[in-house]
Enzyme design. Structure first.
Site, PDB file in Angstrom:
ATOM      1  N   SER A  82      17.297  12.074  29.399  1.00 41.38           N
ATOM      2  CA  SER A  82      17.005  10.638  29.384  1.00 41.38           C
ATOM      3  C   SER A  82      15.606  10.290  29.876  1.00 41.38           C
ATOM      4  O   SER A  82      15.200   9.137  29.814  1.00 41.38           O
ATOM      5  CB  SER A  82      18.028   9.908  30.266  1.00 41.38           C
ATOM      6  OG  SER A  82      17.809  10.192  31.631  1.00 41.38           O
ATOM      7  N   THR A 213      17.628   6.444  31.801  1.00 42.87           N
ATOM      8  CA  THR A 213      16.392   6.028  32.474  1.00 42.87           C
ATOM      9  C   THR A 213      16.587   6.361  33.940  1.00 42.87           C
ATOM     10  O   THR A 213      17.712   6.492  34.400  1.00 42.87           O
ATOM     11  CB  THR A 213      16.227   4.480  32.349  1.00 42.87           C
ATOM     12  OG1 THR A 213      16.111   4.135  30.980  1.00 42.87           O
ATOM     13  CG2 THR A 213      15.020   3.948  33.107  1.00 42.87           C
ATOM     14  N   THR A 231      11.352   6.685  31.723  1.00 45.47           N
ATOM     15  CA  THR A 231      12.394   6.927  30.720  1.00 45.47           C
ATOM     16  C   THR A 231      11.826   7.515  29.432  1.00 45.47           C
ATOM     17  O   THR A 231      10.630   7.368  29.138  1.00 45.47           O
ATOM     18  CB  THR A 231      13.079   5.583  30.360  1.00 45.47           C
ATOM     19  OG1 THR A 231      14.225   5.833  29.546  1.00 45.47           O
ATOM     20  CG2 THR A 231      12.159   4.652  29.602  1.00 45.47           C
ATOM     21  N   ARG A 241       8.699   1.805  19.516  1.00 49.11           N
ATOM     22  CA  ARG A 241       9.561   0.875  20.287  1.00 49.11           C
ATOM     23  C   ARG A 241       9.303   1.071  21.788  1.00 49.11           C
ATOM     24  O   ARG A 241       9.258   2.182  22.286  1.00 49.11           O
ATOM     25  CB  ARG A 241      11.018   1.152  19.962  1.00 49.11           C
ATOM     26  CG  ARG A 241      12.042   0.285  20.749  1.00 49.11           C
ATOM     27  CD  ARG A 241      12.566   0.976  21.982  1.00 49.11           C
ATOM     28  NE  ARG A 241      13.649   0.236  22.636  1.00 49.11           N
ATOM     29  CZ  ARG A 241      14.160   0.548  23.806  1.00 49.11           C
ATOM     30  NH1 ARG A 241      13.691   1.584  24.486  1.00 49.11           N
ATOM     31  NH2 ARG A 241      15.135  -0.150  24.329  1.00 49.11           N
ATOM     32  N   THR A 264      18.282  -0.002  34.413  1.00 51.12           N
ATOM     33  CA  THR A 264      18.564   0.964  33.347  1.00 51.12           C
ATOM     34  C   THR A 264      19.519   0.276  32.378  1.00 51.12           C
ATOM     35  O   THR A 264      20.130  -0.733  32.710  1.00 51.12           O
ATOM     36  CB  THR A 264      19.211   2.256  33.888  1.00 51.12           C
ATOM     37  OG1 THR A 264      20.475   1.939  34.475  1.00 51.12           O
ATOM     38  CG2 THR A 264      18.341   2.961  34.914  1.00 51.12           C
ATOM     39  N   GLY A 265      19.639   0.863  31.192  1.00 50.98           N
ATOM     40  CA  GLY A 265      20.513   0.245  30.194  1.00 50.98           C
ATOM     41  C   GLY A 265      19.704  -0.399  29.082  1.00 50.98           C
ATOM     42  O   GLY A 265      18.524  -0.063  28.889  1.00 50.98           O
TER      43      GLY A 265
HETATM   44  N1  GLY Z   1      16.129   0.804  29.766  1.00 53.41           N
HETATM   45  C1  GLY Z   1      15.437   1.757  29.033  1.00 53.41           C
HETATM   46  C2  GLY Z   1      15.128   1.357  27.660  1.00 53.41           C
HETATM   47  O1  GLY Z   1      15.732   0.451  27.106  1.00 53.41           O
HETATM   48  O2  GLY Z   1      14.253   1.967  27.081  1.00 53.41           O
END
Ligand code: GLY
Length: 363
Positions: A82, A213, A231, A241, A264-265
């Site tokens: 991750s 992350t 991350t 992105r 995170t998320g």
């Molecule tokens: N929270 C990490 C991401 O959406 O890239």
């Protein structure tokens, strides 16, 4: 849409202690000075990171050096898919990394996004903060800057991450020219995440695509605060992105007068609600870290109007986690959905705690 919040569980720590100055020992009137119990909080995959951060702070180190050194352990670990080296790649098979840092005492911030080839993007973010007048460098420019600062460009795509990517590509469509593992006869081994990945990888957009992350924040005895988020972002993302992690105010925010928060998320939900900044502003009003995290998560629930992102009861079908500390050394963590955990180190002892939550997962 239901906004049922019937299962809010509170997890919080309180860290302030009063220290009595040397004058008390000499019989003079005691000059009471507030000292803070050093604390570090992180996402669940940061259990070793918080320990490292606390160790550095206990040795008199700076809070930003402490948290960055902590997350470096995870960034260079090829088994954590991750973050950093070994992170899952984008649609084209390229590992693109995002990271930000904030240093409370100097009000410094630095970040990199869509950075390829550098195992420790958090250190590059720190270099942006220390050696430039900018806050955020992206893509090729970020890599060129890293090279100029002496970082080494390496192939970050491990064999394990590559195999997961080609399996995902093969399963994308049954009318394209890629054979699925069943059709080609080359069954790719099932993938079982080690426990230590904790919740980070469960925080997927849709329950299938990994979304991990690491965020780590710390406060030292003098109440100085720093944070870092790093991350590889959403697996199989559209090239270019950028998630919330490198966006100051979204995936990370630190105000040395108040506290720090990181996330995170699902990054898109955090960006749209200025998540970590919201948590810090809520703490400024006197809310505890846990309550502030829960309130900022309710904003995400309100902002989630797209049917494709909601379950049958109108609740977000994804998860977001916040991790926060305040200047007094109080700490907390919360997620939209139950079952998440986070790492905390208080006074040199590290452990995982259950995150507070808005909705209980069934089954
Ligand atoms: N929270 C990490 C991401 O959406 O890239």
């Amino acid at each position: 849409m239901s906004t049922r919040r019937d299962f809010i569980k509170t997890t919080a720590g309180v860290g302030t202690m009063a220290a009595v100055g040397p004058s008390a020992l000499l019989g003079a009137p005691a000059v009471r000075r507030q000292m803070v119990t050093p604390v570090s909080v992180a996402s669940s995959n940061g259990i070793e990171s918080v320990a490292r951060a606390c160790e550095i702070i206990a040795g008199g180190g700076d809070t930003l050096d402490a948290v960055v050194s902590g997350v470096n352990l995870v960034e260079i670990d090829p088994n954590d898919t991750s973050v950093g080296y070994g992170g899952l790649p984008n649609l084209d098979g390229a590992v693109q990394l995002d990271s930000s840092v904030m240093h409370g005492p100097t009000r410094g911030a630095g970040a990199v996004a869509a950075l390829e080839g550098i195992k420790t993007p958090s250190k590059v973010a720190m270099a942006v903060m220390q050696y430039t007048d900018h806050v955020l460098l992206v893509g090729e420019g970020a890599q060129k800057f890293a090279l100029s600062m002496g970082f080494e460009v390496e192939d970050l795509l491990t064999e394990r991450a590559r195999r997961r990517w080609i399996e995902w590509r093969a399963r994308m469509s049954d009318t394209d020219d890629y054979l699925t593992p069943e059709e080609s006869g080359e069954r790719i081994e099932g993938f079982t995440e080690p426990d230590s990945y904790g919740d980070a990888l469960l925080d997927s957009h849709d329950g299938v695509r990994p979304q991990g992350t690491i965020n780590c924040n710390a406060v030292d005895p003098a109440g100085n605060i720093s944070g870092v988020t790093t991350t590889s972002g959403l697996a199989w993302k559209i090239p270019g992105r950028v998630g919330d992690s490198p966006i100051v105010g979204a995936g990370l925010y630190v105000d040395n007068d108040v506290g720090a928060c990181g996330s995170t998320g699902r990054g898109e939900a955090v960006i749209k609600t200025c998540g970590s900044h919201s948590v810090v502003e809520l703490m400024r009003t006197g809310m505890s870290p846990t309550d502030a995290c829960l309130e900022a998560l309710r904003r995400i629930v309100t902002f989630t109007v797209e049917p494709r992102l909601r379950d049958e009861q109108g609740r977000p079908s994804f998860n977001v986690n916040y991790y926060a500390v305040n200047k007094n050394g109080d700490w907390g963590g919360a997620a939209i959905w139950s079952g998440a955990r986070f790492a905390v180190c208080v006074d040199g002892e590290s452990r995982r705690e259950d995150s507070a939550y808005l909705f209980e997962r069934q089954g």
